[in-house]
Enzyme design. Structure first.
Site, PDB file in Angstrom:
ATOM      1  N   PRO A  24      13.347 -13.527   5.420  1.00 18.00           N
ATOM      2  CA  PRO A  24      13.295 -12.385   6.341  1.00 18.00           C
ATOM      3  C   PRO A  24      12.655 -12.750   7.676  1.00 18.00           C
ATOM      4  CG  PRO A  24      11.457 -12.256   4.810  1.00 18.00           C
ATOM      5  CD  PRO A  24      12.247 -13.498   4.444  1.00 18.00           C
ATOM      6  N   CYS A  25      12.831 -11.869   8.640  1.00 16.26           N
ATOM      7  CA  CYS A  25      12.168 -11.939   9.943  1.00 16.26           C
ATOM      8  C   CYS A  25      10.658 -11.976   9.724  1.00 16.26           C
ATOM      9  CB  CYS A  25      12.584 -10.711  10.740  1.00 16.26           C
ATOM     10  SG  CYS A  25      11.555 -10.300  12.122  1.00 16.26           S
ATOM     11  N   PRO A  26       9.852 -12.774  10.409  1.00 20.89           N
ATOM     12  CA  PRO A  26      10.233 -13.670  11.514  1.00 20.89           C
ATOM     13  C   PRO A  26      10.380 -15.134  11.091  1.00 20.89           C
ATOM     14  CG  PRO A  26       7.856 -13.265  11.588  1.00 20.89           C
ATOM     15  CD  PRO A  26       8.382 -12.628  10.324  1.00 20.89           C
TER      16      PRO A  26
END
Lengths: 93, 405
Positions: A24-26
């Protein structure tokens, strides 16, 4: 195995490809930042690519380049169709 | 003395005592007023009064009905005068979202013959995006999105190009952005909309009403009472007399032909009282809060390295500041700041139910992770800002160290 050249611009070889599939981000930006730092003083001019499904990478990789003085070259796709974002490192890492 | 904390909105600092285990010297500070504000004292008083005297059906001709009608008419007149509208142009809805949805769908319906395109900027609230999607799926319209500049202002050349085919039923352009505070150049937008076949303008004013006057350029406008200190569950739909708006909902038999069902008379009355009160205070409180936001805008990037301050530096709401911190998760930042005594908003993907980054930040090319939206309120004090600036650099540094950067 060496990374495929950047499809968006002929003659641009990719020095290092980072695999952030499923993360997932980041995570994609963190991976780029760490790889850039790992190159130390010799980072400038190196071409890095990050493969990621994370929808935020499309925005955040160019934003990271703008904030840190790198050049965003664009996106192509890895063999499995996942987006690959390609950057050329500037001086500052 | 009562041990119940007095909601001090409008009378002083707005603080909530910290968890009972923590010393009370650092109260929890709400810097998320753009999500919701507590009831303004004027609204509290009006709400109680209207529940007592305005409970009846305003259509009834008996004594109690006439009193309810009087309160509703009064609320409509006050809100109309605050928004620069006529009383018969104002309808109370169940939310700002409902006002946006019906505003958009009603213009699309009324302008069906003029064109099948719903145009909106790339930074509109998701209520506009969802209404446009619904219109496309149910009524066969197509949606045309107009780009914005890196500060979030609509690109006027792109807007002219979007209007040029003269197939646009309506154009939705917000007054100011709910996430980054950027104001849109509505006078220029309206000039273009008029030049390309009198395209009606839907102005979502939910983020700005209560802080500044509503610009006059709307055909349809939408606002939301809990963002100005009214009760939740009250929106305002304003439709200009003569606008080509046709009700997209089944008809009802209320006095106001746009109203759906039994009006929330106390809610409308309290919303009107709050709006009148906050607008009377808005010049002074706006100036004071704008000075605090200016300070945050200067100090945050000075104190925290690798920060992207987002939004137009000049054309913006007075109370709102958005920035993104490189290498930090928005969710972790919200949690850490909450622990340090601050309530903030975030447009980062990890804080959204969809796990998509904010379409507003994306459209502007702004960093979407590590995103913080601060929205101050009239009770925010200088010392709250001091303390925020004192804790933020350490929190960001710790979160970056946690991920090895």
């Amino acid at each position: 195995m060496s990374a495929a050249p950047f499809a968006g611009s002929p003659g641009v070889a990719v020095d290092e490809e980072l695999d952030c599939r499923g993360l997932p981000c980041p995570a994609p930006v963190l991976a780029l930042a760490k790889a850039a730092r790992g190159r130390g003083d010799g980072a400038a001019g190196a071409v890095l690519a990050v493969v990621a499904e994370d929808p935020a990478a499309r925005v955040d990789v160019p934003a990271w380049c703008r904030m840190r003085g790198h050049a965003y070259l664009g996106a192509d796709a890895a063999d499995d169709g996942v987006a690959r974002h390609v950057v050329r490192l500037g001086g500052a890492v | 003395m009562s041990s119940i904390p007095r909601p001090a909105w409008g009378y002083g600092p707005r603080v909530i005592p910290g968890p009972s285990a923590a010393p009370s010297s650092s109260p929890w500070i709400d810097l998320d007023s753009a999500s919701a504000r507590p009831l303004h004292p004027a609204a509290r008083e009006a709400l109680l009064l209207a529940h007592e005297h305005g409970y009846a059906d305003p259509r009834r001709l008996h004594h109690a009905g006439r009193r309810a009608r009087q309160l509703l008419d009064n609320a409509r007149e006050v809100v109309a005068s605050c928004l620069g509208a006529r009383p018969d142009e104002v309808t109370f809805t169940g939310s700002g979202t409902e006002a946006v949805h019906r505003g958009l769908l009603g213009l699309a319906r009324g302008r069906r013959r003029a064109g099948g395109v719903v145009a909106h900027t790339a930074v509109e609230h998701s209520a506009v995006l969802h209404a446009a999607d619904f219109s496309a799926a149910e009524h066969g319209t197509t949606t045309r999105v107009v780009d914005v500049d890196p500060g979030g202002r609509v690109d006027l050349d792109a807007l002219a190009a979007a209007l040029e085919p003269r197939d646009v039923a309506l154009l939705a352009v917000q007054g100011a952005n709910h996430e980054v505070g950027t104001r849109q150049p509505l006078a220029d937008v309206a000039r273009l909309a008029a030049a390309y076949g009198d395209v009606p303008l839907l102005v979502d004013a939910c983020a700005s009403v209560g802080w500044e006057p509503l610009p006059a350029e709307w055909s349809v406008a939408a606002a939301s009472a809990h963002k100005w200190g009214g009760p939740p569950g009250v929106g305002v739909l304003a439709v200009r007399k003569g606008a080509r708006w046709r009700d997209p909902s089944p008809a009802d038999d209320r006095g106001d032909r746009r109203a759906l069902g039994f009006e929330d008379v106390p809610g409308a009355f309290a919303s009107a009282a709050a709006l009148q009160a906050v607008l009377a205070e808005s010049e002074e409180s706006g100036r004071r809060v704008a000075a605090l936001v200016d300070r945050l805008r200067t100090e945050v990037p000075r104190l925290v390295p690798d920060v992207d301050v987002v939004g137009d530096p000049v054309h913006r709401l007075p109370h709102l500041l958005t920035f993104s911190c490189l290498y930090v998760e928005g969710e972790a930042l919200v949690t850490a700041l909450d622990g340090a005594g601050f309530g903030i908003g975030s447009g980062s993907a990890c804080t959204a139910s969809t796990h998509e980054p904010s379409h507003v930040l994306a459209a502007m090319g702004a960093l979407t992770h590590g995103n913080v939206r601060l929205s101050l309120h009239p009770g925010t004090r200088e010392e709250d800002v001091d303390r925020f600036l004192a804790v933020l650099p350490g929190i960001v540094a710790r979160l970056r160290a946690d991920v090895g950067l």
